[in-house]
Design an enzyme around this catalytic site. Sequence first.
Site, PDB file in Angstrom:
ATOM      1  N   LYS A   1       9.206  -0.214  -5.129  1.00  0.00           N
ATOM      2  CA  LYS A   1       8.032  -1.087  -5.269  1.00  0.00           C
ATOM      3  C   LYS A   1       7.076  -0.483  -6.298  1.00  0.00           C
ATOM      4  CE  LYS A   1       7.073  -4.402  -3.398  1.00  0.00           C
ATOM      5  NZ  LYS A   1       7.403  -5.826  -3.693  1.00  0.00           N
TER       6      LYS A   1
ATOM      7  N   ASP B   1       0.827  -1.221   0.000  1.00  0.00           N
ATOM      8  CA  ASP B   1       0.000   0.000   0.000  1.00  0.00           C
ATOM      9  C   ASP B   1       0.859   1.268   0.000  1.00  0.00           C
ATOM     10  OD1 ASP B   1       0.970  -0.194   2.616  1.00  0.00           O
ATOM     11  OD2 ASP B   1      -0.998  -0.066   3.569  1.00  0.00           O
TER      12      ASP B   1
HETATM   13  P1  NAD Z   1      11.141 -10.134   3.898  1.00  0.00           P
HETATM   14  O1  NAD Z   1      12.191  -9.091   3.875  1.00  0.00           O
HETATM   15  O2  NAD Z   1      10.785 -10.817   5.171  1.00  0.00           O
HETATM   16  O3  NAD Z   1      11.513 -11.293   2.863  1.00  0.00           O
HETATM   17  C1  NAD Z   1      12.039 -11.041   1.594  1.00  0.00           C
HETATM   18  C2  NAD Z   1      12.587 -12.352   1.036  1.00  0.00           C
HETATM   19  O4  NAD Z   1      13.082 -12.097  -0.288  1.00  0.00           O
HETATM   20  C3  NAD Z   1      13.760 -12.922   1.851  1.00  0.00           C
HETATM   21  O5  NAD Z   1      13.605 -14.305   2.018  1.00  0.00           O
HETATM   22  C4  NAD Z   1      14.981 -12.607   0.984  1.00  0.00           C
HETATM   23  O6  NAD Z   1      16.040 -13.528   1.154  1.00  0.00           O
HETATM   24  C5  NAD Z   1      14.377 -12.676  -0.416  1.00  0.00           C
HETATM   25  N1  NAD Z   1      15.146 -11.897  -1.390  1.00  0.00           N
HETATM   26  C6  NAD Z   1      15.543 -10.591  -1.257  1.00  0.00           C
HETATM   27  N2  NAD Z   1      16.258 -10.219  -2.347  1.00  0.00           N
HETATM   28  C7  NAD Z   1      16.281 -11.300  -3.182  1.00  0.00           C
HETATM   29  C8  NAD Z   1      16.852 -11.527  -4.463  1.00  0.00           C
HETATM   30  N3  NAD Z   1      17.533 -10.584  -5.104  1.00  0.00           N
HETATM   31  N4  NAD Z   1      16.687 -12.748  -5.023  1.00  0.00           N
HETATM   32  C9  NAD Z   1      16.004 -13.726  -4.379  1.00  0.00           C
HETATM   33  N5  NAD Z   1      15.444 -13.558  -3.169  1.00  0.00           N
HETATM   34  C10 NAD Z   1      15.576 -12.358  -2.570  1.00  0.00           C
HETATM   35  O7  NAD Z   1       9.880  -9.450   3.235  1.00  0.00           O
HETATM   36  P2  NAD Z   1       8.320  -9.649   3.549  1.00  0.00           P
HETATM   37  O8  NAD Z   1       7.921  -8.741   4.637  1.00  0.00           O
HETATM   38  O9  NAD Z   1       8.019 -11.094   3.642  1.00  0.00           O
HETATM   39  O10 NAD Z   1       7.706  -9.054   2.192  1.00  0.00           O
HETATM   40  C11 NAD Z   1       7.481  -9.896   1.078  1.00  0.00           C
HETATM   41  C12 NAD Z   1       6.818  -9.096  -0.028  1.00  0.00           C
HETATM   42  O11 NAD Z   1       5.603  -8.544   0.428  1.00  0.00           O
HETATM   43  C13 NAD Z   1       7.663  -7.900  -0.515  1.00  0.00           C
HETATM   44  O12 NAD Z   1       7.499  -7.804  -1.918  1.00  0.00           O
HETATM   45  C14 NAD Z   1       7.045  -6.705   0.189  1.00  0.00           C
HETATM   46  O13 NAD Z   1       7.226  -5.531  -0.558  1.00  0.00           O
HETATM   47  C15 NAD Z   1       5.586  -7.127   0.228  1.00  0.00           C
HETATM   48  N6  NAD Z   1       4.763  -6.559   1.316  1.00  0.00           N
HETATM   49  C16 NAD Z   1       5.185  -6.654   2.612  1.00  0.00           C
HETATM   50  C17 NAD Z   1       4.357  -6.188   3.639  1.00  0.00           C
HETATM   51  C18 NAD Z   1       4.760  -6.298   5.098  1.00  0.00           C
HETATM   52  O14 NAD Z   1       4.050  -5.805   5.958  1.00  0.00           O
HETATM   53  N7  NAD Z   1       5.867  -6.944   5.447  1.00  0.00           N
HETATM   54  C19 NAD Z   1       3.124  -5.607   3.317  1.00  0.00           C
HETATM   55  C20 NAD Z   1       2.748  -5.517   1.983  1.00  0.00           C
HETATM   56  C21 NAD Z   1       3.563  -6.004   0.989  1.00  0.00           C
HETATM   57  O1  DAU Z   2       2.387  -0.983   4.535  1.00  0.00           O
HETATM   58  C1  DAU Z   2       3.061  -2.120   4.091  1.00  0.00           C
HETATM   59  C2  DAU Z   2       4.507  -2.047   4.507  1.00  0.00           C
HETATM   60  O2  DAU Z   2       4.541  -2.311   5.908  1.00  0.00           O
HETATM   61  C3  DAU Z   2       5.394  -3.025   3.754  1.00  0.00           C
HETATM   62  O3  DAU Z   2       5.426  -2.659   2.398  1.00  0.00           O
HETATM   63  C4  DAU Z   2       6.816  -3.029   4.317  1.00  0.00           C
HETATM   64  O4  DAU Z   2       7.569  -4.039   3.684  1.00  0.00           O
HETATM   65  C5  DAU Z   2       6.738  -3.310   5.806  1.00  0.00           C
HETATM   66  O5  DAU Z   2       8.038  -3.237   6.363  1.00  0.00           O
HETATM   67  C6  DAU Z   2       5.819  -2.299   6.491  1.00  0.00           C
HETATM   68  O6  DAU Z   2       6.385  -0.967   6.403  1.00  0.00           O
HETATM   69  P1  DAU Z   2       6.387   0.050   7.667  1.00  0.00           P
HETATM   70  O7  DAU Z   2       7.489   0.985   7.467  1.00  0.00           O
HETATM   71  O8  DAU Z   2       5.009   0.565   7.898  1.00  0.00           O
HETATM   72  O9  DAU Z   2       6.691  -1.028   8.851  1.00  0.00           O
HETATM   73  P2  DAU Z   2       7.651  -0.976  10.125  1.00  0.00           P
HETATM   74  O10 DAU Z   2       7.376  -2.237  10.886  1.00  0.00           O
HETATM   75  O11 DAU Z   2       9.053  -0.682   9.770  1.00  0.00           O
HETATM   76  O12 DAU Z   2       7.093   0.257  10.952  1.00  0.00           O
HETATM   77  C7  DAU Z   2       5.721   0.342  11.322  1.00  0.00           C
HETATM   78  C8  DAU Z   2       5.513   1.687  12.014  1.00  0.00           C
HETATM   79  O13 DAU Z   2       6.187   1.687  13.289  1.00  0.00           O
HETATM   80  C9  DAU Z   2       6.065   2.880  11.269  1.00  0.00           C
HETATM   81  O14 DAU Z   2       5.198   3.996  11.487  1.00  0.00           O
HETATM   82  C10 DAU Z   2       7.420   3.148  11.940  1.00  0.00           C
HETATM   83  C11 DAU Z   2       7.160   2.727  13.369  1.00  0.00           C
HETATM   84  N1  DAU Z   2       8.300   2.150  14.119  1.00  0.00           N
HETATM   85  C12 DAU Z   2       9.032   1.177  13.518  1.00  0.00           C
HETATM   86  C13 DAU Z   2      10.090   0.582  14.197  1.00  0.00           C
HETATM   87  C14 DAU Z   2      10.922  -0.499  13.549  1.00  0.00           C
HETATM   88  C15 DAU Z   2       8.557   2.549  15.430  1.00  0.00           C
HETATM   89  O15 DAU Z   2       7.867   3.428  15.984  1.00  0.00           O
HETATM   90  N2  DAU Z   2       9.574   1.945  16.108  1.00  0.00           N
HETATM   91  C16 DAU Z   2      10.353   0.971  15.552  1.00  0.00           C
HETATM   92  O16 DAU Z   2      11.266   0.463  16.220  1.00  0.00           O
END
Ligand code: NAD
Ligand code: DAU
Length: 332
Positions: free
Chosen positions: A152, A122
């Site tokens: 992204k 998002d």
């Molecule tokens: P993550 O960082 O936990 O995992 C990423 C994975 O991709 C890892 O296993 C890493 O080894 C692999 N990777 C990274 N670079 C690579 C490369 N060049 N070749 C092969 N593998 C590679 O990430 P996540 O939180 O699981 O996110 C996964 C997907 O979902 C991402 O595309 C992210 O943008 C999207 N996303 C995440 C969130 C969230 O809240 N975490 C929300 C919405 C969308």
């Molecule tokens: O919205 C989807 C995204 O959510 C994904 O695309 C990203 O991959 C994922 O990492 C996440 O992004 P955020 O930046 O929102 O997530 P994060 O967990 O890093 O932080 C969540 C919120 O908390 C943000 O407002 C920053 C704050 N924060 C984060 C950390 C690590 C803190 O206040 N303290 C912290 O220590």
Amino acid sequence: MRIIVTGGAGFIGSNFVQYIYKERPDWQITILDVLTYAGNKSNLPGLDESRVKLIVGNICDEELVDSLVKDHDAVVHFAAESHNDNSLDNPRPFLDTNIVGTYTILEAVRKHKKRLHHISTDEVYGDLELDDPAKFTESTPYNPSSPYSSTKAGSDLLVRAWVRSFDVRATLSNCSNNYGPYQHVEKMIPRQITNIISGEKLKLYGSGENVRDWIHTEDHSSAVLAILEHGKIGETYMIGANGEKNNLEVFNLILKFMGKDTGWLEHVNDRPGHDMRYAIDASKIQKELGWTPKYTDFEAGLKDTIQWYTENEDWWRPQKEATEAKYKELGR
Ligand code: NAD
Ligand code: DAU
């Protein structure tokens, strides 16, 4: 069905692998993951090697990607550099993996005429004001803030262009903040839980007013499967579970569930360009594909997540020291 899951050893990708392993017992799953600091083989316990194969390799490796895509029916593309704070410190790996990696996959699915589902976020839409009645929809204009979200956004635009120009059979989804087990301790919720277990205070960026729209990882996985099987080619689907909470509210819940008082937190440097609020309108996927989230009680999901980190210190402890050392350098 023979499916490639890129990034299948990461937080959400591994949940998706476990989900389809259970829900689609006749599918063959190939995970393509280079195992960065965020990828971990131990995110994938209990899988039968006759059904799930892990290829340790880079999505930017054209030859490898081409040879794998040729022999599969579909690619679900999770692999990415995913952490905003890292992207503000060193953007380069984000350009390589998120842009060039997605391009490499697109060229392979174009050549071999295979189905692609691209996972996005998002954050490509920028942020909302706290009092804005609007939420992000599939037609919200792109307006990313950080190197992470702009790469992204770039990858999404590549996918859309390959659909239009080359008839690639792709769908896209943009999901909100995921939580649940196996999330790297750099991310907000696991960082705070593991800080308490380590005797450290919670680390709050800014005032704590920033809002995130939380969804359990397994709900993300079920939505992705619904799109892969029933989504319309070329379409984007927003994924969210009406989980808006500001960071201070989440911190206070973690403190309460872990038996600490509300003062057990520290205000640290804010994230540059920190997005204020994300909120998802998921009515399209609900109406068109009949998808609904299962984990609608955030407090119950958070309690389960706290319990998981409490019981799985062996999993997260090896990541903790390096993660906190990096944060210390950033003053966060
Ligand atoms: P993550 O960082 O936990 O995992 C990423 C994975 O991709 C890892 O296993 C890493 O080894 C692999 N990777 C990274 N670079 C690579 C490369 N060049 N070749 C092969 N593998 C590679 O990430 P996540 O939180 O699981 O996110 C996964 C997907 O979902 C991402 O595309 C992210 O943008 C999207 N996303 C995440 C969130 C969230 O809240 N975490 C929300 C919405 C969308
Ligand atoms: O919205 C989807 C995204 O959510 C994904 O695309 C990203 O991959 C994922 O990492 C996440 O992004 P955020 O930046 O929102 O997530 P994060 O967990 O890093 O932080 C969540 C919120 O908390 C943000 O407002 C920053 C704050 N924060 C984060 C950390 C690590 C803190 O206040 N303290 C912290 O220590």
